[in-house]
Design an enzyme around this catalytic site. Structure first.
Site: not given
Lengths: 266, 399
Positions: B91, B113, B379
């Site tokens: 991210k 969010e 990830s």
């Protein structure tokens, strides 16, 4: 011309600012809605926005979000709202505008919706999250059925966007008084009047001002400035608090418009 | 050939676009304009690359999982170690990029969010780095599931706003962030965390994550001398998957495999497998596959992994699905947890629950493909999920 177009002609002839009342159809139950619409009309509403509840209402504040949850829980669907419209039409010629989000309409099918809405006595439609860029198919289906398509204009809209909003709108243009979600507020936003002036440069359509209008003094501030005002959350809150007081509440809000009781002319 | 850029309106075939209330249309145009300008600005890329290298920890390794591969006795599995990045997941790639754009636009306040909390933590991190005010919306249910990340965000100086409506998960957090943005748009940038939402987000977020695939492609060529036979990634909103898939799209021989959350089973409300149980519709700014009922109301979803627990999927995935360029399957909660245990014990790598879905798919198909090489995008790391692993593996939690 739809009942919406006729209404604004009449308002012009009478030199009067109109009252548009929003309520979430199906809140608290679908059966209650026709009676509430009749009460709003007796209280002086000139046009009714029938909100079709959607599970994810990104443009709405807590009052209308909760109303939508109650309506969905009570089994309200777009098809059921069209039945409600048919029920209202048995006794009233008040202009009716469907007010919802794109996905329920998309799922129902634009062509089918246009046909069924027209047959149910609906006069027009506003889809909050249908930007003009994405609205081509929707607008052509609605217009083909003889329904108005109302779009939003916002204080953040550029001149180029206001021009597009004017092009795609019929019936009237819905002016969003401030950057924000639906809901009551203490004072009218400073951004409201400049938006009216900018919009007039792009269209001859009637302008209706909404978002945050919840008191008679808010309504009074727009008399002579726009063709109609929209009250939503304040009505929904009144329905939540005491449905029997809706007519009186509407009457107080319409007082500044110089109209104490009414209902559209049949 | 498949178009790898959307049209001017942000459409990937029939998907994508820009479906938001009018108030947000001009701000989205401004963001698009700023992004297009930045893309062509070497100084922007120099700063982004520098931060990715010295702050986030790029490039990440492509690791050959030898013991796992040998245990399975089929394809050779390589793992792209996004879990080793600062903040513990991919991210951060996108957060650094968007923080630079926010600065370019002069916006001092950031909202975001988060589902699993990884995007929230990455956002809080870059806001601390850039001195920006930060508010993160998080569903109450996810706050319960991901307590550690809630605390991390607060420690980094962010406000975490609990979202109590709807399913109290990612979807509701996005709606609440959009409402905040509508209200505070003049000073606020919405740092959306997945390849979702209205144009330009899906393409922009993808571009910031493309570095994953660009590196992986180069790394596999260096070590194997050929392209992989398959690239496997989990798909929630789909940002890590599109990031690693995108540089391989024109490599016809490379299978692209996305893994959605199969949850507890195939019933509506029990999973988040949009391609298996969904149909096209519009949610939160974009047109894509949705889990919805016959009236167009959005369905509730379930996954043990908060980051995959979402009713829609990035629009570019929808197009890749329809074109059959990528394959999408699902993995249920139980298999994901089992895969996490396997990876932990064969390789000493505890994956995030989201990434465990991709690992599970690799474990499932590897035995049937000896001689092939697969890349699995890991990830995120599993530290944030320790409470959930404990709940699901009581036998390891001896009193």
């Amino acid at each position: 011309m739809t009942r919406i177009g006729q209404l604004f002609q009449r308002l012009k002839a009478e030199n009067r600012c109109g009252m548009i009342a929003y309520l979430t159809a199906g809140d608290p139950t679908p059966d209650a809605t026709p009676g509430l619409v009749a009460a709003l009309e007796r209280g002086g509403a000139d046009l009714i926005e029938l909100g079709v509840p959607f599970s994810d209402p990104i443009a709405d504040g807590p009052v209308i979000q909760l109303a939508g949850e109650r309506a969905l829980k009570a089994g309200t669907t777009l098809a059921r709202v069209l039945e409600i419209a048919r029920e209202i039409r048995k006794t009233s010629e008040v202009p009716l505008l469907l007010f919802t989000y794109l996905n329920p309409a998309l799922r129902y099918g634009f062509e089918r919706l246009a046909h069924d809405a027209k047959a149910a006595g609906i006069d027009g439609c506003l889809l909050t999250d249908a930007s003009v860029e994405e609205a081509g198919e929707y607008v052509s289906q609605m217009r083909a059925a003889g329904l108005d398509t109302v779009f939003l204009a916002a204080p953040t809209s550029t001149e180029a966007r206001l021009k597009l909003v004017a092009q795609y709108s019929s019936g009237f243009v819905y002016m969003v008084s401030r950057t924000g979600i639906t809901g009551e507020q203490q004072n009218i936003s400073d951004s409201a009047m400049p938006l009216v002036e900018r919009m007039r440069a792009h269209t001859d359509l009637p302008l209706a001002m909404g978002f945050g209008i919840s008191k008679p003094e808010h309504v009074a501030a727009f008399v002579g400035k726009v063709e109609a005002v929209v009250v939503g959350s304040a009505i929904v809150r009144q329905i939540e608090r005491d449905p029997s007081g809706v007519e009186q509440f509407m009457r107080e809000l319409t007082q500044p418009l110089g109209k104490t009781s009414g209902g559209a002319i049949s | 050939m498949i178009a790898t850029q959307p049209d001017a309106g942000g459409h990937f075939g029939p998907y994508g676009g820009r479906y938001v209330p009018e108030v947000l249309m001009s701000p989205l145009e401004e963001l698009q304009h700023t992004y297009e300008e930045a893309r062509l600005d070497p100084a922007f890329h120099a700063e982004l690359d520098q931060l990715l290298h010295t702050y986030a920890g790029r490039p990440t390794p492509l690791y050959y999982a030898k013991r796992l591969s040998e245990t399975l006795g089929g394809a050779k599995l390589y793992i792209k170690r996004e879990d080793l990045l600062h903040t513990g997941a991919h991210k951060i790639n996108n957060c650094i990029g968007q923080a630079l754009l926010a600065r370019r636009m002069g916006k001092k306040r950031i909202i975001a969010e988060t589902g699993a909390g990884q995007h929230g933590v990455a956002t809080a991190t870059v806001c601390a780095l850039f001195g920006l005010d930060c508010t993160v919306y998080m569903g109450e249910e996810d706050m319960r599931r991901q307590r550690l990340n809630v605390f991390r965000m607060r420690l980094l100086g962010a406000k975490v706003e609990p979202v109590t409506n709807g399913s109290r998960t990612l979807k509701d957090a996005i709606s609440e962030a959009m409402r905040d943005w509508v209200t505070n748009v003049s000073n606020t940038h919405y740092l959306l965390g997945s390849a979702l939402g209205a144009h330009p987000y899906p393409a922009m977020v993808r571009d910031f994550h493309r570095v994953i695939g660009v590196e992986a492609r180069q790394q596999i060529l260096e070590v194997e001398g050929k392209l992989p036979d398959a690239v496997i990634a989990c798909v929630g909103g789909g940002s890590n998957a599109i990031g690693i898939f995108h540089p391989f799209i024109e490599d016809d021989g490379v299978r692209l495999i996305g893994v959605e959350a199969g949850g507890r089973g195939p019933g509506l409300g029990q999973h988040a497998a949009r391609f298996e149980g969904g149909s096209p519709g519009v949610l939160q700014g974009t047109r894509s596959y949705l889990l919805q009922d016959e009236d167009g109301q959005i369905s509730l979803t379930h996954s043990v992994s908060a980051g995959l627990d979402y009713a829609s999927v990035g629009p570019e995935h929808a197009l890749l699905h329809d074109l059959c360029r990528a394959e999408y399957g699902s993995c249920n909660d139980t298999d994901a947890i089992a895969a996490a245990v396997t990876l932990s014990r064969t390789e000493g790598i505890i994956p995030a629950l989201e990434s465990a879905h991709a690992v599970a798919e690799a474990i499932r198909i590897a035995p049937a493909h000896p001689g092939q090489t697969f890349i699995v995008n890991l990830s995120g790391r599993g530290d944030k999920d320790i409470d959930i692993y404990r709940e699901n593996l009581p036998e390891l939690d001896a009193k």
